[in-house]
Design an enzyme around this catalytic site. Sequence first.
Site, PDB file in Angstrom:
ATOM      1  CG  ASP A   1      41.879   5.330  30.661  1.00  0.00           C
ATOM      2  OD1 ASP A   1      43.057   4.960  30.355  1.00  0.00           O
ATOM      3  OD2 ASP A   1      41.337   5.818  29.724  1.00  0.00           O
TER       4      ASP A   1
ATOM      5  CG  ASP B   1      27.801  19.882  34.299  1.00  0.00           C
ATOM      6  OD1 ASP B   1      28.468  19.753  35.553  1.00  0.00           O
ATOM      7  OD2 ASP B   1      27.727  21.157  33.764  1.00  0.00           O
TER       8      ASP B   1
ATOM      9  CG  HIS C   1      39.432   8.749  24.277  1.00  0.00           C
ATOM     10  ND1 HIS C   1      39.762   7.312  24.304  1.00  0.00           N
ATOM     11  CD2 HIS C   1      40.685   9.455  24.591  1.00  0.00           C
ATOM     12  CE1 HIS C   1      40.981   7.245  24.833  1.00  0.00           C
ATOM     13  NE2 HIS C   1      41.412   8.057  24.928  1.00  0.00           N
ATOM     14  CG  ASP C   2      43.081   8.633  21.596  1.00  0.00           C
ATOM     15  OD1 ASP C   2      42.664   9.587  22.080  1.00  0.00           O
ATOM     16  OD2 ASP C   2      43.481   7.441  22.090  1.00  0.00           O
TER      17      ASP C   2
ATOM     18  CG  ASP D   1      29.292  16.139  37.473  1.00  0.00           C
ATOM     19  OD1 ASP D   1      28.536  15.348  37.326  1.00  0.00           O
ATOM     20  OD2 ASP D   1      29.036  17.530  37.330  1.00  0.00           O
TER      21      ASP D   1
ATOM     22  CG  ASP E   1      47.045   6.072  28.049  1.00  0.00           C
ATOM     23  OD1 ASP E   1      46.115   6.128  27.128  1.00  0.00           O
ATOM     24  OD2 ASP E   1      47.943   6.678  28.173  1.00  0.00           O
TER      25      ASP E   1
ATOM     26  CG  ASP F   1      31.849  22.010  36.230  1.00  0.00           C
ATOM     27  OD1 ASP F   1      31.156  21.204  35.604  1.00  0.00           O
ATOM     28  OD2 ASP F   1      32.915  21.608  36.848  1.00  0.00           O
TER      29      ASP F   1
HETATM   30  O1  TEU Z   1      46.412   7.268  23.025  1.00  0.00           O
HETATM   31  C1  TEU Z   1      47.599   6.860  22.449  1.00  0.00           C
HETATM   32  C2  TEU Z   1      47.938   7.741  21.337  1.00  0.00           C
HETATM   33  O2  TEU Z   1      48.550   8.746  21.361  1.00  0.00           O
HETATM   34  C3  TEU Z   1      47.179   7.617  20.040  1.00  0.00           C
HETATM   35  O3  TEU Z   1      45.898   6.793  20.109  1.00  0.00           O
HETATM   36  C4  TEU Z   1      46.910   9.200  19.531  1.00  0.00           C
HETATM   37  O4  TEU Z   1      45.654   9.662  20.109  1.00  0.00           O
HETATM   38  C5  TEU Z   1      46.856   9.492  18.217  1.00  0.00           C
HETATM   39  O5  TEU Z   1      48.021   8.665  17.472  1.00  0.00           O
HETATM   40  C6  TEU Z   1      46.616  10.729  17.674  1.00  0.00           C
HETATM   41  O6  TEU Z   1      47.858  11.491  17.658  1.00  0.00           O
HETATM   42  C7  TEU Z   1      46.392   7.124  24.466  1.00  0.00           C
HETATM   43  C8  TEU Z   1      45.150   8.022  25.029  1.00  0.00           C
HETATM   44  O7  TEU Z   1      44.071   7.323  24.405  1.00  0.00           O
HETATM   45  C9  TEU Z   1      45.136   9.305  24.445  1.00  0.00           C
HETATM   46  O8  TEU Z   1      43.958   9.841  24.508  1.00  0.00           O
HETATM   47  C10 TEU Z   1      46.288   9.967  24.966  1.00  0.00           C
HETATM   48  O9  TEU Z   1      46.534  11.465  24.418  1.00  0.00           O
HETATM   49  C11 TEU Z   1      47.601   9.246  24.964  1.00  0.00           C
HETATM   50  O10 TEU Z   1      47.530   8.040  25.094  1.00  0.00           O
HETATM   51  C12 TEU Z   1      48.632   9.988  26.017  1.00  0.00           C
HETATM   52  O11 TEU Z   1      48.244   9.483  27.134  1.00  0.00           O
END
Ligand code: TEU
Length: 534
Positions: A100, A23, A321-322, A31, A202, A27
């Site tokens: 993305d 950052d 990130h998921d 960024d 995505d 904030d």
């Molecule tokens: O992810 C697809 C997705 O929905 C799964 O990886 C989900 O995060 C997991 O099953 C948990 O419920 C993509 C993106 O990577 C994610 O960050 C978004 O939330 C999603 O699409 C919707 O755009």
Amino acid sequence: MTEPFLWWRDGIIYQIYPRSFADTDSDGLGDIPGITARLDYLADLGVDAIWLSPIYPSPDVDFGYDVSDYTAIDPRFGSLDDFDRMVQEAHQRGIRIVLDLVLNHTSDQHPWFKASRSSRDNPYRDWYLWVAPKPGGGRPNNWQSIFGGPGWEFDPETGEYYFHMFAKEQPDLNWRNPAVRQAVLDVVRFWLDHGTDGFRLDVFNVYFKHADLLDNPFAIGLRGFDRQRHIYDIDQPEMMPFLAELRSLLDSCPERYMVGETFTGGYQNAVRYTGADRLHAAFNFSFTQARWNPAKFLREIQSWDRALGKDNWPNYVLSNHDLPRAATRFAKDGNDERLKVAAVLMLTLRGTPFLYYGEEIGMRDISLRRDQILDPPGKRYWPFFKGRDGCRSPMQWDPGPNAGFTTGQPWLPVHPGYPSRNVANQQKDPGSLLNFYRALIRLRRSHSALTRGDFRPLPMGSAPVLAYVRSVPGQSILVALNFSAQAQTIHIDKEANRPDWEMYLSSRQDSPASLQAGCLTLGPDEACLLGNRM
Ligand code: TEU
């Protein structure tokens, strides 16, 4: 003749979650100028490309994955000028930019949706999936939202339902409408014109839904979404011609790349979307599910390799990130030795490695109280599923306040372990995970056997070891990974008969593996690379 370096095949792609990276305006959100300021760090680490999670304007219901303008930068992340500067600075350092693209759905605040929902006869009405209630007043069919509950939301103003695969604030676009497809291609062209080198798509295999909106059949599963076989809302055949069109747009510029996030399905599904008139790659998430067991990793490697064949290039992902980070899954005791093994695996397989920011310093997930959870599925399913915030905490740069991420209030808590685990400390420590990554990446860059070479696993019987040889004519590298906390001796007679194996790199600097009479003795959790220039 050796093939020239091709960034997305031979290089390393590093995923940045921009709001958590660096950052510069206090904030509490990362960024774009923050990313630009850290490009030297990334170049020094040795990455070839960065993939940025969404940086477009967004109301943040799904933290950027709900886009309200595809051709602008969220002002909290900076401006289009900041983006152009980042691209230029990255390119000067040989780093490519992957964006993305979240095209299955928009935000409900996108002007397209606002127009679409305003009346049944608005020209944008048909840009989304609007359906009248069933004669009795019910939802159009049984499709579910992955974030919980039915996928149909009723709009009292216009008396119809719209479909959303994710949150209700993320309405799905109507991909059967040619105007939508045209608008999407214009978005892609816009970012190509701004110097973007590649795209991560995505949930691309969800774009098209069956034209007759048929009910999905029943399946056994936990959540509502998992209790259906998704044969009518996912993987529709119309995706193929669109991928071909998108691919030819990308191929009109040199060395562009697209990787898709196949939503559900294993390698069989990924494979059908990959090829010369399709995606360059579909993510292989198998390592994110694998237990710490060499046989399981090998099985995944071979299944994917076999399925992709000679013409398609594999890829590997440990974290994103998921999902809970690899360090959280594999190194619960706080010891980084296993993470060195994982690093060697990722960086010496035949396939593009995707690293997730902070993986190189062994960042662990944060744990949050219920009232701190921000992620929509986490809020909905707590305590069964606590959401995805844990792996999105701020990058740990130094031991100063907020780990050097921000001088403001960070949007998510910094991991409490940051005073010891951070980039600055690890840069000073020759035995750190970060310095191990740097050495490994340098070795990888200077040995084409590790990128383009054949992959030949060595039989290990029941030993908890994964060992393989990568080779190109004139160069072989033997990789041995001890998945156990005990020393292991493995027989590599056939390989070891060559006279001039030498130790290139070991994760145990003090006492690296020894090779004697065809036996390689690995220390606990040791990963090593032996080289042979014959
Ligand atoms: O992810 C697809 C997705 O929905 C799964 O990886 C989900 O995060 C997991 O099953 C948990 O419920 C993509 C993106 O990577 C994610 O960050 C978004 O939330 C999603 O699409 C919707 O755009």
